[in-house]
Write an enzyme that holds these catalytic residues in place. Structure first.
Site, mmCIF file in Angstrom:
data_model
loop_
_atom_site.group_PDB
_atom_site.id
_atom_site.type_symbol
_atom_site.label_atom_id
_atom_site.label_comp_id
_atom_site.label_asym_id
_atom_site.label_seq_id
_atom_site.Cartn_x
_atom_site.Cartn_y
_atom_site.Cartn_z
ATOM 1 N N ARG A 88 -28.974 -5.679 12.934
ATOM 2 C CA ARG A 88 -28.437 -6.146 12.003
ATOM 3 C C ARG A 88 -29.172 -6.889 11.022
ATOM 4 O O ARG A 88 -29.034 -7.351 9.844
ATOM 5 C CB ARG A 88 -28.320 -8.205 12.908
ATOM 6 C CG ARG A 88 -27.495 -8.103 13.522
ATOM 7 C CD ARG A 88 -27.724 -9.691 14.129
ATOM 8 N NE ARG A 88 -26.390 -10.329 14.573
ATOM 9 C CZ ARG A 88 -25.673 -10.751 15.017
ATOM 10 N NH1 ARG A 88 -26.107 -9.759 16.513
ATOM 11 N NH2 ARG A 88 -24.671 -11.577 15.763
ATOM 12 N N ARG A 127 -12.491 -18.468 22.237
ATOM 13 C CA ARG A 127 -13.353 -17.028 23.300
ATOM 14 C C ARG A 127 -14.267 -18.122 24.063
ATOM 15 O O ARG A 127 -14.834 -19.120 24.451
ATOM 16 C CB ARG A 127 -14.702 -16.916 22.587
ATOM 17 C CG ARG A 127 -15.597 -15.701 23.193
ATOM 18 C CD ARG A 127 -16.667 -15.234 22.912
ATOM 19 N NE ARG A 127 -17.487 -15.357 21.642
ATOM 20 C CZ ARG A 127 -17.956 -14.869 21.006
ATOM 21 N NH1 ARG A 127 -18.349 -13.215 21.220
ATOM 22 N NH2 ARG A 127 -18.349 -15.075 20.044
HETATM 23 P P1 AP5 Z 1 -24.207 -12.070 19.672
HETATM 24 O O1 AP5 Z 1 -23.876 -12.301 21.037
HETATM 25 O O2 AP5 Z 1 -24.502 -11.074 18.789
HETATM 26 O O3 AP5 Z 1 -22.834 -12.606 18.739
HETATM 27 P P2 AP5 Z 1 -21.663 -11.543 17.463
HETATM 28 O O4 AP5 Z 1 -22.106 -11.013 16.692
HETATM 29 O O5 AP5 Z 1 -21.675 -13.261 16.423
HETATM 30 O O6 AP5 Z 1 -21.054 -11.125 18.033
HETATM 31 P P3 AP5 Z 1 -20.014 -12.161 18.861
HETATM 32 O O7 AP5 Z 1 -20.991 -11.994 19.733
HETATM 33 O O8 AP5 Z 1 -19.477 -13.853 18.600
HETATM 34 O O9 AP5 Z 1 -18.587 -11.277 19.194
HETATM 35 P P4 AP5 Z 1 -18.414 -9.735 19.215
HETATM 36 O O10 AP5 Z 1 -18.186 -9.269 17.891
HETATM 37 O O11 AP5 Z 1 -19.310 -9.622 20.789
HETATM 38 O O12 AP5 Z 1 -16.901 -10.324 19.888
HETATM 39 P P5 AP5 Z 1 -16.119 -10.318 21.643
HETATM 40 O O13 AP5 Z 1 -15.915 -9.166 22.062
HETATM 41 O O14 AP5 Z 1 -16.978 -11.746 22.104
HETATM 42 O O15 AP5 Z 1 -25.310 -13.076 19.087
HETATM 43 C C1 AP5 Z 1 -25.298 -14.134 18.454
HETATM 44 C C2 AP5 Z 1 -26.546 -14.794 18.120
HETATM 45 O O16 AP5 Z 1 -27.833 -14.102 18.226
HETATM 46 C C3 AP5 Z 1 -27.049 -14.641 17.226
HETATM 47 O O17 AP5 Z 1 -25.817 -15.029 15.743
HETATM 48 C C4 AP5 Z 1 -28.348 -14.237 16.549
HETATM 49 O O18 AP5 Z 1 -28.379 -16.007 16.152
HETATM 50 C C5 AP5 Z 1 -28.888 -14.132 17.918
HETATM 51 N N1 AP5 Z 1 -29.089 -12.620 17.350
HETATM 52 C C6 AP5 Z 1 -28.135 -11.090 18.358
HETATM 53 N N2 AP5 Z 1 -28.578 -10.056 17.981
HETATM 54 C C7 AP5 Z 1 -29.526 -10.686 16.380
HETATM 55 C C8 AP5 Z 1 -30.787 -9.331 16.292
HETATM 56 N N3 AP5 Z 1 -30.564 -8.717 15.762
HETATM 57 N N4 AP5 Z 1 -30.830 -9.899 15.068
HETATM 58 C C9 AP5 Z 1 -31.453 -11.777 14.865
HETATM 59 N N5 AP5 Z 1 -30.566 -12.439 15.858
HETATM 60 C C10 AP5 Z 1 -29.893 -12.329 16.190
HETATM 61 O O19 AP5 Z 1 -14.388 -11.239 21.056
HETATM 62 C C11 AP5 Z 1 -14.545 -11.892 20.397
HETATM 63 C C12 AP5 Z 1 -13.018 -12.882 21.260
HETATM 64 O O20 AP5 Z 1 -12.070 -12.010 20.756
HETATM 65 C C13 AP5 Z 1 -13.105 -13.027 22.755
HETATM 66 O O21 AP5 Z 1 -12.818 -14.084 23.627
HETATM 67 C C14 AP5 Z 1 -12.360 -11.462 23.089
HETATM 68 O O22 AP5 Z 1 -12.006 -12.023 24.114
HETATM 69 C C15 AP5 Z 1 -11.350 -11.378 22.157
HETATM 70 N N6 AP5 Z 1 -10.894 -10.650 21.423
HETATM 71 C C16 AP5 Z 1 -11.552 -9.069 21.345
HETATM 72 N N7 AP5 Z 1 -11.029 -8.163 21.051
HETATM 73 C C17 AP5 Z 1 -9.725 -8.847 21.158
HETATM 74 C C18 AP5 Z 1 -8.541 -7.609 20.214
HETATM 75 N N8 AP5 Z 1 -8.510 -6.592 20.241
HETATM 76 N N9 AP5 Z 1 -7.500 -8.992 20.009
HETATM 77 C C19 AP5 Z 1 -7.869 -10.020 21.059
HETATM 78 N N10 AP5 Z 1 -8.612 -10.588 21.007
HETATM 79 C C20 AP5 Z 1 -10.142 -9.375 21.556
#
Ligand code: AP5
Length: 217
Positions: A88, A127
């Site tokens: 990231r 979500r």
């Molecule tokens: P992390 O859990 O990795 O969060 P993120 O990258 O912010 O991504 P999300 O999990 O929020 O979203 P996603 O892209 O996976 O979407 P999802 O599939 O859930 O990290 C959380 C925290 O941890 C960070 O902020 C940081 O503090 C720390 N961290 C993690 N990795 C780190 C690193 N490498 N370095 C430093 N810190 C780190 O989908 C979202 C929603 O949309 C769901 O409800 C889903 O059902 C819906 N959805 C999905 N696809 C669709 C679609 N096509 N149409 C409609 N709805 C959809």
């Protein structure tokens, strides 16, 4: 196969990672899931990570890189993996390249889910995640039959602490500043494949499969 999935918060990385990992028979390694599991168990790593996660900031590189290096040493990741949420930052990307080089291997492809910011906000605010099996739901786009219960395992659904409006805004700022530059880093290596992340989950999954097949030949 060694893959990385990048994209803004809420782009659908966790949702698509399940499909891609199953399709390629590799373990899905999500740094966010590992941090949340540690927060849930109250480990020292979890206590450290929670401070940053709740503020929408990134956990420091050194902590994150060491954690991923340990996880990639596990036997199930020796022949392949899908990284969701790592790297990231550019230092994390360099550390991953160096780690793989020291094992005489390299990344095969980096998939980038591309999506607009207003859609991200709609996805994150609706979500819900299952405490039992980790399945990701959405109250509007992929609703479970009962509001608070997982259809797959019957577990309780919860809303992530970092899915509040103020924290989402900070996560998006951090993404633009620290993570978006990775597209240049991987683009220069010729490993980056962009995927339109809009539309229904199945459409994004189909596009991802097509992109992978055409990239890999
Ligand atoms: P992390 O859990 O990795 O969060 P993120 O990258 O912010 O991504 P999300 O999990 O929020 O979203 P996603 O892209 O996976 O979407 P999802 O599939 O859930 O990290 C959380 C925290 O941890 C960070 O902020 C940081 O503090 C720390 N961290 C993690 N990795 C780190 C690193 N490498 N370095 C430093 N810190 C780190 O989908 C979202 C929603 O949309 C769901 O409800 C889903 O059902 C819906 N959805 C999905 N696809 C669709 C679609 N096509 N149409 C409609 N709805 C959809």
């Amino acid at each position: 196969m060694r893959l990385v999935l990048v994209g803004p918060p809420g782009a659908g990385k966790g949702t698509q990672a399940e499909f891609v990992a199953a399709m390629l028979a590799v373990p899905k390694i999500s740094t966010g899931d590992i941090f949340r599991a540690n927060v849930g168990r109250g480990t020292p790593l979890g206590v450290t990570a929670k401070r940053y996660m709740d503020a929408g900031r990134l956990v420091p590189d050194e902590v994150t890189i060491n954690m991923v290096a340990d996880r990639l040493a596990d036997s199930d990741a020796v022949y392949g993996f899908l990284l969701d949420g790592f790297p990231r930052t550019t230092p994390q990307a360099i550390a991953l390249d160096e780690l793989l080089c020291s094992r005489e291997t390299k990344l095969d492809v980096v998939l980038e889910l591309v999506i607009e910011e207003d859609e991200v906000i709609r996805r994150l605010s609706g979500r819900r995640t299952c405490r039992g099996c980790g399945k990701i739901w959405h109250i509007e786009f992929d609703p479970p039959r009962a509001t608070d219960q997982c259809d797959r395992c019957g577990g309780v659904l919860f809303q992530r602490d970092d899915d509040r409006a103020a924290t989402i805004a900070e996560r998006l700022r951090v993404y633009d500043r620290d993570t978006a530059p990775l597209t240049d880093y991987y683009g220069a290596q010729g490993r980056l494949v962009g995927i339109d992340g809009t539309g229904p989950v199945e459409d994004v999954t189909a596009r991802t499969g097509d992109a992978l097949r055409s990239y890999l030949g």
